[in-house]
Design a protein around this motif. Structure first.
Motif, PDB file in Angstrom:
ATOM      1  N   GLU A 256      -3.245  -4.230 -13.705  1.00  0.00           N
ATOM      2  CA  GLU A 256      -2.548  -3.584 -12.584  1.00  0.00           C
ATOM      3  C   GLU A 256      -2.298  -2.109 -12.885  1.00  0.00           C
ATOM      4  O   GLU A 256      -2.577  -1.238 -12.050  1.00  0.00           O
TER       5      GLU A 256
ATOM      6  N   TRP B 247      -3.970   1.135 -10.854  1.00  0.00           N
ATOM      7  CA  TRP B 247      -3.206   2.202 -10.196  1.00  0.00           C
ATOM      8  C   TRP B 247      -3.583   3.561 -10.757  1.00  0.00           C
ATOM      9  O   TRP B 247      -3.706   4.529 -10.001  1.00  0.00           O
TER      10      TRP B 247
ATOM     11  N   GLU C  65      -6.920   4.738  -9.367  1.00  0.00           N
ATOM     12  CA  GLU C  65      -6.867   5.101  -7.956  1.00  0.00           C
ATOM     13  C   GLU C  65      -6.311   6.504  -7.704  1.00  0.00           C
ATOM     14  O   GLU C  65      -6.420   7.015  -6.599  1.00  0.00           O
TER      15      GLU C  65
ATOM     16  N   PRO D 228       1.898   2.425  -7.702  1.00  0.00           N
ATOM     17  CA  PRO D 228       0.971   3.493  -7.332  1.00  0.00           C
ATOM     18  C   PRO D 228       1.602   4.892  -7.406  1.00  0.00           C
ATOM     19  O   PRO D 228       0.966   5.831  -7.886  1.00  0.00           O
TER      20      PRO D 228
END
Length: 74
Positions: A22, A26, A29, A60
């Protein structure tokens, strides 16, 4: 000395490999350029204000903040 992760399984994933994926996702991205063509990391950036709520809410945004830190700043 170590401390148990008191929020594992509630504020963030309690399975280490899944939590790592995870976090890596993030970070992947975060764009390499942000507003006005400014690169990430931002040259000379040595401080950020990052959210610290549960990762499902803040992951994020926190990744974006941490990607802005310039690790080469001296």
């Amino acid at each position: 000395m170590s401390r148990n992760a008191s929020h594992a399984g509630s504020w963030y994933n309690d399975i280490g490999s899944e939590l790592n994926e995870e976090l890596e996702q993030w970070l992947r991205e975060v764009p390499s350029d942000i507003e006005d063509g400014l690169p990430t990391p931002i040259p000379g950036a040595r401080a950020i204000i990052a959210p610290h709520a549960g990762y499902s809410y803040s992951g994020p945004a926190a990744a974006f903040a941490y990607k802005c830190i310039d690790p080469n700043f001296v």
